[in-house]
Design a protein around this motif. Structure first.
Motif, PDB file in Angstrom:
ATOM      1  N   UNK A 101      -4.599  18.610   7.448  1.00 24.28           N
ATOM      2  CA  UNK A 101      -3.639  19.513   6.825  1.00 24.28           C
ATOM      3  C   UNK A 101      -3.756  19.532   5.304  1.00 24.28           C
ATOM      4  N   UNK A 102      -4.689  18.765   4.758  1.00 24.69           N
ATOM      5  CA  UNK A 102      -4.912  18.776   3.324  1.00 24.69           C
ATOM      6  C   UNK A 102      -3.952  17.935   2.507  1.00 24.69           C
ATOM      7  N   UNK A 103      -3.155  17.079   3.152  1.00 21.93           N
ATOM      8  CA  UNK A 103      -2.239  16.218   2.405  1.00 21.93           C
ATOM      9  C   UNK A 103      -2.999  15.130   1.655  1.00 21.93           C
ATOM     10  N   UNK A 104      -4.126  14.722   2.195  1.00 29.59           N
ATOM     11  CA  UNK A 104      -4.979  13.749   1.512  1.00 29.59           C
ATOM     12  C   UNK A 104      -6.414  14.248   1.553  1.00 29.59           C
ATOM     13  N   UNK A 105      -7.238  13.724   0.645  1.00 34.66           N
ATOM     14  CA  UNK A 105      -8.645  14.111   0.562  1.00 34.66           C
ATOM     15  C   UNK A 105      -9.557  13.158   1.315  1.00 34.66           C
ATOM     16  N   UNK A 106      -9.112  11.907   1.469  1.00 38.23           N
ATOM     17  CA  UNK A 106      -9.916  10.889   2.145  1.00 38.23           C
ATOM     18  C   UNK A 106      -8.990   9.877   2.799  1.00 38.23           C
ATOM     19  N   UNK A 107      -9.496   9.203   3.802  1.00 39.80           N
ATOM     20  CA  UNK A 107      -8.772   8.113   4.462  1.00 39.80           C
ATOM     21  C   UNK A 107      -9.673   6.897   4.501  1.00 39.80           C
ATOM     22  N   UNK A 108      -9.191   5.792   3.942  1.00 38.56           N
ATOM     23  CA  UNK A 108      -9.864   4.506   4.095  1.00 38.56           C
ATOM     24  C   UNK A 108      -8.802   3.521   4.560  1.00 38.56           C
ATOM     25  N   UNK A 109      -8.883   3.118   5.829  1.00 40.85           N
ATOM     26  CA  UNK A 109      -7.825   2.297   6.405  1.00 40.85           C
ATOM     27  C   UNK A 109      -8.378   1.441   7.534  1.00 40.85           C
ATOM     28  N   UNK A 110      -9.522   0.790   7.270  1.00 39.77           N
ATOM     29  CA  UNK A 110     -10.164  -0.058   8.284  1.00 39.77           C
ATOM     30  C   UNK A 110     -10.333   0.721   9.585  1.00 39.77           C
ATOM     31  N   UNK A 111     -10.745   1.976   9.464  1.00 36.65           N
ATOM     32  CA  UNK A 111     -10.858   2.876  10.610  1.00 36.65           C
ATOM     33  C   UNK A 111     -12.266   2.838  11.182  1.00 36.65           C
ATOM     34  N   UNK A 112     -12.354   2.524  12.467  1.00 37.99           N
ATOM     35  CA  UNK A 112     -13.639   2.492  13.152  1.00 37.99           C
ATOM     36  C   UNK A 112     -14.158   3.902  13.388  1.00 37.99           C
TER      37      UNK A 112
END
Length: 283
Positions: A101-112
């Protein structure tokens, strides 16, 4: 943190000259969450989603501001590429939707990185390697994962985690208890309400140390190693290229060694003694 300031700063400047900041679809000029910084015309904002509930990778300090290995890593990326990084604390099940939805540009959260998730987002190259393990109740009689695949056994998993995926595919004989966070799963095992909790080795190691009288850890790899990646919105190739370049450089310039020494020195020594593959061992 004691960073490699001279060599790293030179590399960052060189990279910034070549790559330079770029405009991102999801960027905005609105204020950020606690711990974030406001952007300037020369430094576009990079909104980054993470669930601040997994120390020492993603968590909060005493003031409630984002802190941890992942926070340092993505802020170092921002510094090297001319972004003001703003951390958006987001519940686990909202991370991928926040990208879409464009609320964030990237996700880094120990995601496999998984095939199902890769249908929804684009992943960077792996920046860490992890394996699953078991936290078992001492009275459960469980010695290996296969011991759980029978009637009467209860397995706690964090909803949507790779432990959940593994249990669903491989432990159909057991009752699977899906809970919202790791601490609830640990409590189920400690209190004897579940026979085991499936999660990554570091979480299992830490929680077994906290509960030595009631639990034991089964550090026997029972699946292929998992690879963690940074997620971006489908088609955001510019940001993805920058992330991959930063990850590649971090594997050789001491970035991961610095982060390990700051956040995971004791765990690294223990993993080495047990012969476990370390998070940043890419060999």
């Amino acid at each position: 943190m004691a960073r490699y300031r001279l060599s790293w700063a030179a590399a960052a400047v060189a990279f910034a000259v070549v790559a330079g900041p770029v405009a991102l679809t999801g960027c905005s000029s609105s204020g950020g969450t606690p711990g974030g910084t406001s952007s300037s015309p020369a430094n576009p904002k990079l909104n980054v989603g993470m669930e601040l509930a997994y120390p020492p990778f993603e968590t909060k300090d005493d003031a409630g501001s984002p802190t941890g290995l992942s926070v340092d890593f993505i802020k170092d990326f921002g510094a090297a590429n001319g972004y003001d990084v703003v951390i958006q604390n987001t519940a686990w099940d909202g991370l991928i939707p926040s990208l879409q939805t464009g609320k964030v540009d990237a996700v880094i959260s120990s995601m496999t990185i998984t095939a199902d998730r890769a249908k929804q987002v684009d992943f960077s190259d792996p920046y860490a390697v992890a394996q699953l393990a078991l936290l078992v109740n001492k009275n459960s009689g469980v010695g290996v994962a296969a011991d759980l695949n029978q009637s009467g056994k209860k397995v706690a998993v964090k909803t949507g985690s790779t432990g959940d995926v593994y249990a669903t595919k491989n432990l159909a004989g057991a009752e699977i208890i899906r809970l919202a966070d790791e601490s609830a799963c640990v409590t189920e095992v400690v209190q004897g309400k579940a026979d085991a909790f499936i999660y990554d080795q570091l979480t299992i190691y830490r929680n077994q140390k906290k509960n030595p009288d009631t639990t034991k850890a089964v550090f026997i790899p029972f699946q292929d190693p998992e690879h963690w990646g940074i997620a971006v919105k489908k088609g955001n190739t510019t940001l993805l290229t920058q992330l991959n370049a930063f990850i590649a450089a971090s594997k050789t310039n001491g970035e991961f060694d610095t982060l390990t020494n700051k956040y995971l020195a004791e765990e690294k020594a223990t993993f080495d003694s047990l012969g476990f593959k370390w998070f940043f061992d890419f060999s």
